[in-house]
Design a protein around this motif. Sequence first.
Motif, PDB file in Angstrom:
ATOM      1  N   ILE A   1       1.036  -1.225   0.020  1.00  0.00           N
ATOM      2  CA  ILE A   1      -0.019   0.022  -0.093  1.00  0.00           C
ATOM      3  C   ILE A   1       0.975   1.203  -0.096  1.00  0.00           C
ATOM      4  O   ILE A   1       0.633   2.257  -0.809  1.00  0.00           O
ATOM      5  N   GLY A   2       2.180   1.259   0.838  1.00  0.00           N
ATOM      6  CA  GLY A   2       2.846   2.360   1.000  1.00  0.00           C
ATOM      7  C   GLY A   2       3.433   2.692  -0.652  1.00  0.00           C
ATOM      8  O   GLY A   2       3.798   3.705  -0.974  1.00  0.00           O
ATOM      9  N   ILE A   3       3.811   1.531  -1.164  1.00  0.00           N
ATOM     10  CA  ILE A   3       4.316   1.783  -2.586  1.00  0.00           C
ATOM     11  C   ILE A   3       3.469   2.417  -3.312  1.00  0.00           C
ATOM     12  O   ILE A   3       3.910   2.944  -4.176  1.00  0.00           O
ATOM     13  N   SER A   4       2.177   1.834  -3.453  1.00  0.00           N
ATOM     14  CA  SER A   4       1.100   2.476  -4.499  1.00  0.00           C
ATOM     15  C   SER A   4       0.934   3.997  -3.912  1.00  0.00           C
ATOM     16  O   SER A   4       0.661   4.796  -4.779  1.00  0.00           O
ATOM     17  N   ILE A   5       1.135   4.309  -2.675  1.00  0.00           N
ATOM     18  CA  ILE A   5       1.075   5.515  -2.416  1.00  0.00           C
ATOM     19  C   ILE A   5       1.973   6.364  -3.049  1.00  0.00           C
ATOM     20  O   ILE A   5       1.897   7.742  -3.588  1.00  0.00           O
ATOM     21  N   VAL A   6       3.439   5.997  -2.943  1.00  0.00           N
ATOM     22  CA  VAL A   6       4.425   6.639  -3.643  1.00  0.00           C
ATOM     23  C   VAL A   6       4.293   6.826  -4.917  1.00  0.00           C
ATOM     24  O   VAL A   6       4.572   8.199  -5.477  1.00  0.00           O
ATOM     25  N   ILE A   7       4.068   5.769  -5.554  1.00  0.00           N
ATOM     26  CA  ILE A   7       4.007   5.777  -7.035  1.00  0.00           C
ATOM     27  C   ILE A   7       2.711   6.781  -7.399  1.00  0.00           C
ATOM     28  O   ILE A   7       2.998   7.645  -8.242  1.00  0.00           O
ATOM     29  N   LYS A   8       1.627   6.909  -6.867  1.00  0.00           N
ATOM     30  CA  LYS A   8       0.816   7.906  -7.200  1.00  0.00           C
ATOM     31  C   LYS A   8       1.143   9.170  -6.894  1.00  0.00           C
ATOM     32  O   LYS A   8       0.906  10.115  -7.749  1.00  0.00           O
ATOM     33  N   ALA A   9       1.888   9.365  -5.801  1.00  0.00           N
ATOM     34  CA  ALA A   9       2.125  10.901  -5.439  1.00  0.00           C
ATOM     35  C   ALA A   9       3.159  11.294  -6.474  1.00  0.00           C
ATOM     36  O   ALA A   9       3.291  12.375  -7.160  1.00  0.00           O
ATOM     37  N   VAL A  10       4.243  10.374  -6.583  1.00  0.00           N
ATOM     38  CA  VAL A  10       5.199  10.723  -7.782  1.00  0.00           C
ATOM     39  C   VAL A  10       4.459  10.990  -9.198  1.00  0.00           C
ATOM     40  O   VAL A  10       4.909  12.027  -9.819  1.00  0.00           O
ATOM     41  N   SER A  11       3.722  10.311  -9.504  1.00  0.00           N
ATOM     42  CA  SER A  11       2.889  10.361 -10.840  1.00  0.00           C
ATOM     43  C   SER A  11       2.462  11.860 -10.808  1.00  0.00           C
ATOM     44  O   SER A  11       2.452  12.545 -11.864  1.00  0.00           O
ATOM     45  N   ALA A  12       1.745  12.182  -9.743  1.00  0.00           N
ATOM     46  CA  ALA A  12       0.903  13.419  -9.710  1.00  0.00           C
ATOM     47  C   ALA A  12       1.953  14.524  -9.833  1.00  0.00           C
ATOM     48  O   ALA A  12       1.769  15.536 -10.461  1.00  0.00           O
TER      49      ALA A  12
END
Lengths: 284, 334
Positions: free
Chosen positions: A100-111
């Motif tokens: 879940i943490g990884i998906s949070i990071v990926i989403k934030a970096v993509s934004a």
Amino acid sequence: MSQILQYILTGVTVGSIYALIALGFTIIYNTTDIINLAQGEFVMLGGIIMASLNRSLNLPLPLLFIISVLIVAFIGVGIERFAIRPVKRGGIVTLIIITIGISIVIKAVSAMLWGKDAIPLPSFSSEKPVRILGASMPSQGLWIIGVTVFIMIIMTFFYRYTRTGKAMRACAINKMAASVVGIDVKRMSFISFAISAAIGAAAGALVTPIYHAGYDRGTMIGLKGFCATILGGLGSVPGGVLGGFIIGILESFGCWISSAYKDVFALAVMVLVLYIRPKGILGK
Amino acid sequence: MFIKRQNFLRKYIWHFVLIAFVAILPIIIRGGYSYFVSLLVVAGIYVILVLGLNLLLGYAGQISLGHAAFYGIGAYSSAILTTKYGLSPWLGFFAAIAITCALALFIGIPTLRLRGNYLAMATLGIGIIFTKVMIAWDTFTGGPDGIYGIPGLKLGAIAIDTDIKQYYFVWLIAIFIFILSYNIVNSGVGRALKAVNSNETAAEVLGIDAARYKLIIFILSAAFASIAGSLYTHCRLFISPQIFSFMLSVKIVTMVVIGGMGNVWGGLIGALILTSLPEFLTIISEHLGNINTTELEIAIYGLVLVLVMIFAPEGFSGGLTKIASLRKRKRLFQ
């Protein structure tokens, strides 16, 4: 009649995407016992990378497709290496939170990289919709179904006839026994992440002309792919695929009844399956 | 008699320190730091929430990725009962607890039969279904815009409206629940849950009705969540479905894990750490003069999550326990 066919067609198209995502979940789960809640982000990345490459470079779409898939596969490998492999202690909760943490990071970096607006991608072939027996579907839909079938065939071939594929099946059946006969389980973990990420990215790139890439598109679609996995049976490859198509069609007909509760259908199905028959349809 | 009192004081010394600290804190922080006090109100609400989940997840070992749903049910029940149906806030408060417990009973019976990954996914699904329904059922719940104009709570003649009053009120309840959790954990129920957590089958062989205990603690943790939710409603006077999303469920689980599972102090610590973390990140990123601060903060938050899980999965209090036992060992071998 053509109305029903329309719903079925949409359902099969969307279902193919869910089937691909379910396939990605299943491959990682079978090899590593991990439920990769970041799978949806691989899908998102595939779409958004291809869309943004298309915006800046002037290369043919098939080439961009392959490049995007490779980039995301690379990212998947990086995640396996730096976030999964170092985990020595902690149980299921730890791994779930990590993904879940990884998906949070990926989403934030993509934004941060691409902003919050959706990025369009042209259809792989013409923009004109295709008519089949009175129902119509965007031409991209044929690409989606076609590439999905293609990937299924390749994966079946891979699992049944290649050495690595058989080694992965061995890991799925019993990791300890597999490593006793000399299979490098760590390498299988690495490969499974690469393949899952690639398949997810392919799904994302395929669906972007219809739904447009955006940093937050991954979560819900990944979740529904996961519902498909549970429906078909966690750990079963054909199950995941079957689950994907069922959920796709169910959702399509669900829209007929109520579009506000659209997202709830897949989740409700998953919860019901877990209550009544957690193994799913084809689960072990 | 005297010795008994001495032992009592020694055993609960840290509790008294905590109570004293909580009582004095707002007096120390004065002036322009009232934002701090409002932050502590939120922290207090999270503490209640986390204490509940800690009993369920940390002690009984049942993974719940949808706990924000019970928080939301408590909050929405309070809000709807007081605005749409004109109930008094206190009546709504207790009615909300009753509603949440009933739902927890209903959901808990089928859900707690699952274990491990399957339990996690079922609770995940239920939590998200709840959020989606809250958004879609707009005639009843106000939809994505939420509900506003909620009346505040009143303790006799005193209206609990300012930050300081809210702080003391919330933390009074939080400390009460803290002591309650501590007592549960150190009681027969707590020991039964620990046994179920270690090995459910073995516990049943010993005569512990695992299903019943799991259900009890599930409902209790939902009740705590409902209390937290109602407190939130009557302090903020406005709620919307986005607040009770999956992300919050993740946050609460993280607080339990980072604080240290199965340790009541851990719940407290985890809630405080994770409530203050975004504030630290804001301060840091302001100093760095970044444009995309919110997204960067979220990215760093996720990164911290991953790193803590990789390198310190037993959490803060687990780490402290390790240090304490290491020192003990050192002393033994000197």
